[in-house]
Design a protein around this motif. Structure first.
Motif, PDB file in Angstrom:
ATOM      1  N   GLU A  90       0.841  -1.194   0.000  1.00 49.23           N
ATOM      2  CA  GLU A  90       0.000   0.000   0.000  1.00 49.23           C
ATOM      3  C   GLU A  90       0.878   1.247   0.000  1.00 49.23           C
ATOM      4  OE1 GLU A  90      -2.992  -0.012   3.028  1.00 49.23           O
ATOM      5  OE2 GLU A  90      -3.601  -2.064   2.538  1.00 49.23           O
ATOM      6  N   TYR A  91       0.377   2.298  -0.603  1.00 50.02           N
ATOM      7  CA  TYR A  91       1.079   3.581  -0.618  1.00 50.02           C
ATOM      8  C   TYR A  91       0.053   4.693  -0.463  1.00 50.02           C
ATOM      9  CZ  TYR A  91      -0.553   4.377  -5.371  1.00 50.02           C
ATOM     10  OH  TYR A  91      -1.341   4.581  -6.468  1.00 50.02           O
ATOM     11  N   ARG A  92       0.561   5.874  -0.193  1.00 50.84           N
ATOM     12  CA  ARG A  92      -0.301   7.056  -0.059  1.00 50.84           C
ATOM     13  C   ARG A  92       0.383   8.228  -0.740  1.00 50.84           C
ATOM     14  NH1 ARG A  92       0.117  10.165   4.409  1.00 50.84           N
ATOM     15  NH2 ARG A  92       0.988   8.372   5.470  1.00 50.84           N
ATOM     16  N   ILE A  93      -0.386   8.985  -1.504  1.00 45.35           N
ATOM     17  CA  ILE A  93       0.143  10.202  -2.119  1.00 45.35           C
ATOM     18  C   ILE A  93       0.153  11.269  -1.032  1.00 45.35           C
ATOM     19  CG2 ILE A  93      -0.187  11.944  -3.908  1.00 45.35           C
ATOM     20  CD1 ILE A  93      -1.835   9.764  -5.442  1.00 45.35           C
ATOM     21  N   ILE A  94       1.311  11.839  -0.760  1.00 40.79           N
ATOM     22  CA  ILE A  94       1.396  12.812   0.334  1.00 40.79           C
ATOM     23  C   ILE A  94       1.536  14.248  -0.141  1.00 40.79           C
ATOM     24  CG2 ILE A  94       2.231  11.136   2.007  1.00 40.79           C
ATOM     25  CD1 ILE A  94       5.031  12.356   1.656  1.00 40.79           C
ATOM     26  N   GLU A  95       1.872  14.431  -1.415  1.00 41.41           N
ATOM     27  CA  GLU A  95       2.038  15.796  -1.925  1.00 41.41           C
ATOM     28  C   GLU A  95       1.820  15.792  -3.438  1.00 41.41           C
ATOM     29  OE1 GLU A  95       5.398  19.220  -1.477  1.00 41.41           O
ATOM     30  OE2 GLU A  95       6.110  17.220  -2.020  1.00 41.41           O
ATOM     31  N   VAL A  96       1.086  16.757  -3.931  1.00 41.65           N
ATOM     32  CA  VAL A  96       0.886  16.915  -5.368  1.00 41.65           C
ATOM     33  C   VAL A  96       0.989  18.394  -5.704  1.00 41.65           C
ATOM     34  CG1 VAL A  96      -0.721  16.682  -7.292  1.00 41.65           C
ATOM     35  CG2 VAL A  96      -0.587  14.869  -5.580  1.00 41.65           C
ATOM     36  N   ASP A  97       1.864  18.716  -6.644  1.00 40.82           N
ATOM     37  CA  ASP A  97       1.998  20.060  -7.197  1.00 40.82           C
ATOM     38  C   ASP A  97       1.814  19.886  -8.706  1.00 40.82           C
ATOM     39  OD1 ASP A  97       2.607  22.655  -7.863  1.00 40.82           O
ATOM     40  OD2 ASP A  97       4.731  22.528  -7.297  1.00 40.82           O
ATOM     41  N   PRO A  98       0.568  20.027  -9.204  1.00 42.40           N
ATOM     42  CA  PRO A  98       0.256  19.690 -10.588  1.00 42.40           C
ATOM     43  C   PRO A  98       1.264  20.242 -11.598  1.00 42.40           C
ATOM     44  CG  PRO A  98      -1.744  20.255  -9.431  1.00 42.40           C
ATOM     45  CD  PRO A  98      -0.595  20.577  -8.504  1.00 42.40           C
ATOM     46  N   LYS A  99       1.673  19.350 -12.479  1.00 41.81           N
ATOM     47  CA  LYS A  99       2.612  19.601 -13.575  1.00 41.81           C
ATOM     48  C   LYS A  99       4.020  19.932 -13.108  1.00 41.81           C
ATOM     49  CE  LYS A  99      -1.016  20.814 -16.749  1.00 41.81           C
ATOM     50  NZ  LYS A  99      -1.535  21.762 -17.722  1.00 41.81           N
ATOM     51  N   ASN A 100       4.265  19.865 -11.787  1.00 42.08           N
ATOM     52  CA  ASN A 100       5.607  20.102 -11.255  1.00 42.08           C
ATOM     53  C   ASN A 100       6.165  18.891 -10.520  1.00 42.08           C
ATOM     54  OD1 ASN A 100       5.967  22.878 -12.053  1.00 42.08           O
ATOM     55  ND2 ASN A 100       4.373  23.335 -10.566  1.00 42.08           N
ATOM     56  N   GLY A 101       5.305  18.184  -9.785  1.00 40.80           N
ATOM     57  CA  GLY A 101       5.806  17.024  -9.075  1.00 40.80           C
ATOM     58  C   GLY A 101       4.820  16.474  -8.065  1.00 40.80           C
ATOM     59  N   TYR A 102       5.186  15.353  -7.519  1.00 37.05           N
ATOM     60  CA  TYR A 102       4.389  14.727  -6.472  1.00 37.05           C
ATOM     61  C   TYR A 102       5.285  13.805  -5.659  1.00 37.05           C
ATOM     62  CZ  TYR A 102       4.288  10.213  -8.853  1.00 37.05           C
ATOM     63  OH  TYR A 102       4.651   9.020  -9.421  1.00 37.05           O
ATOM     64  N   THR A 103       4.788  13.402  -4.497  1.00 32.88           N
ATOM     65  CA  THR A 103       5.497  12.462  -3.631  1.00 32.88           C
ATOM     66  C   THR A 103       4.513  11.423  -3.142  1.00 32.88           C
ATOM     67  OG1 THR A 103       7.049  14.168  -2.880  1.00 32.88           O
ATOM     68  CG2 THR A 103       6.831  12.207  -1.486  1.00 32.88           C
ATOM     69  N   ASP A 104       4.928  10.162  -3.229  1.00 34.17           N
ATOM     70  CA  ASP A 104       4.124   9.124  -2.608  1.00 34.17           C
ATOM     71  C   ASP A 104       4.959   8.397  -1.563  1.00 34.17           C
ATOM     72  OD1 ASP A 104       5.576   7.764  -4.604  1.00 34.17           O
ATOM     73  OD2 ASP A 104       3.810   7.298  -5.757  1.00 34.17           O
ATOM     74  N   ARG A 105       4.265   7.830  -0.580  1.00 33.47           N
ATOM     75  CA  ARG A 105       4.926   7.227   0.587  1.00 33.47           C
ATOM     76  C   ARG A 105       4.509   5.771   0.729  1.00 33.47           C
ATOM     77  NH1 ARG A 105       4.826  10.693   5.753  1.00 33.47           N
ATOM     78  NH2 ARG A 105       6.608  11.523   4.612  1.00 33.47           N
ATOM     79  N   PHE A 106       5.513   4.952   0.974  1.00 33.88           N
ATOM     80  CA  PHE A 106       5.316   3.531   1.217  1.00 33.88           C
ATOM     81  C   PHE A 106       5.800   3.225   2.627  1.00 33.88           C
ATOM     82  CE2 PHE A 106       5.537   4.099  -3.240  1.00 33.88           C
ATOM     83  CZ  PHE A 106       4.780   3.099  -3.815  1.00 33.88           C
ATOM     84  N   GLU A 107       4.938   2.640   3.431  1.00 36.22           N
ATOM     85  CA  GLU A 107       5.352   2.184   4.759  1.00 36.22           C
ATOM     86  C   GLU A 107       6.104   0.883   4.525  1.00 36.22           C
ATOM     87  OE1 GLU A 107       4.872   4.158   7.306  1.00 36.22           O
ATOM     88  OE2 GLU A 107       3.529   5.506   6.215  1.00 36.22           O
ATOM     89  N   TRP A 116       8.922   8.597  -2.349  1.00 35.26           N
ATOM     90  CA  TRP A 116       9.320   8.694  -3.747  1.00 35.26           C
ATOM     91  C   TRP A 116       8.950  10.096  -4.219  1.00 35.26           C
ATOM     92  CZ3 TRP A 116      10.759   4.355  -6.988  1.00 35.26           C
ATOM     93  CH2 TRP A 116      10.870   3.150  -6.286  1.00 35.26           C
ATOM     94  N   HIS A 117       9.959  10.927  -4.428  1.00 35.12           N
ATOM     95  CA  HIS A 117       9.747  12.300  -4.909  1.00 35.12           C
ATOM     96  C   HIS A 117       9.920  12.295  -6.431  1.00 35.12           C
ATOM     97  CE1 HIS A 117      10.157  13.603  -0.734  1.00 35.12           C
ATOM     98  NE2 HIS A 117      11.273  12.891  -0.678  1.00 35.12           N
ATOM     99  N   HIS A 118       8.987  12.919  -7.134  1.00 35.27           N
ATOM    100  CA  HIS A 118       9.025  13.025  -8.597  1.00 35.27           C
ATOM    101  C   HIS A 118       8.891  14.499  -8.946  1.00 35.27           C
ATOM    102  CE1 HIS A 118       7.302   9.127  -7.472  1.00 35.27           C
ATOM    103  NE2 HIS A 118       7.829   8.646  -8.578  1.00 35.27           N
ATOM    104  N   ARG A 119       9.832  15.011  -9.760  1.00 38.20           N
ATOM    105  CA  ARG A 119       9.809  16.438 -10.089  1.00 38.20           C
ATOM    106  C   ARG A 119      10.052  16.654 -11.584  1.00 38.20           C
ATOM    107  NH1 ARG A 119      13.200  16.030  -5.813  1.00 38.20           N
ATOM    108  NH2 ARG A 119      15.045  16.520  -7.020  1.00 38.20           N
ATOM    109  N   ILE A 120       9.414  17.693 -12.099  1.00 40.45           N
ATOM    110  CA  ILE A 120       9.670  18.194 -13.455  1.00 40.45           C
ATOM    111  C   ILE A 120      10.093  19.643 -13.279  1.00 40.45           C
ATOM    112  CG2 ILE A 120       8.701  18.712 -15.726  1.00 40.45           C
ATOM    113  CD1 ILE A 120       6.482  16.642 -15.097  1.00 40.45           C
TER     114      ILE A 120
END
Length: 171
Positions: A90-107, A116-120
């Motif tokens: 299971e994971y949870r999306i903890i941050e979303v900045d549309p068209k710039n990036g997001y972070t999801d978290r895995f326990e 997992w940080h993803h950035r453009i």
């Protein structure tokens, strides 16, 4: 106290103290696992859509059996992913900045998670740098670091390359 008891306490106490120290350090800071950045002139909207269309990620992340999301692609939404050779996680999306990036978290391990940080980001060439960064935090993060590095150090660069190639082909 007998000599034998002192030896036993020492043999048990030192490893316990070391584990406690590592747990404390792991709880206080992020442990860097891997960062991968690729430059691309792919359309930012196309890249964002590839991330936001969660179930279709198996198209470019070949290590995934499946991935789903239980709601909109926004902070607070959770989902499940199954990586090849491992059970569902299971994971949870903890941050979303549309068209710039997001972070999801895995326990992952006891009181430990991986983010997992993803950035453009716009680069100096007028194109974009796409970055995936994986960090762990928690009492067991330092202990689990070598295992996570060996697993994801090889998988993430391949997934990022596939992501960029697909984004470029659709732009």
């Amino acid at each position: 106290m007998t000599r034998r008891r002192k030896v036993v306490l020492t043999l048990v106490g030192i490893p316990l103290a070391a584990v406690a120290l590592l747990a404390t350090i792991g709880s206080l800071r992020d442990s860097h696992i891997v960062t991968v950045t690729r430059s691309t002139c792919a359309d930012r909207d196309v890249m964002w859509e590839l991330w936001a269309n969660v179930p279709e990620r198996v198209e470019w992340d070949k290590g995934l059996e499946y991935i789903n999301v239980d709601g909109p692609f926004e902070a607070g939404t959770s989902g499940t992913v199954e990586v090849e050779g491992r059970g569902p996680i299971e994971y949870r999306i903890i941050e979303v900045d549309p068209k710039n990036g997001y972070t999801d978290r895995f326990e992952s391990l006891l009181w430990t998670h991986t983010d997992w940080h993803h950035r453009i980001e716009l680069n100096t060439d007028g194109c974009y740098d796409v970055t995936w960064e994986l960090e762990a935090r928690g009492p067991l993060s330092i202990i689990s670091l070598p295992v996570l590095e060996s697993i994801f150090g090889e998988e993430i660069p391949i997934a990022v390359d596939e992501f960029v190639a697909l984004a470029e082909s659709r732009s």
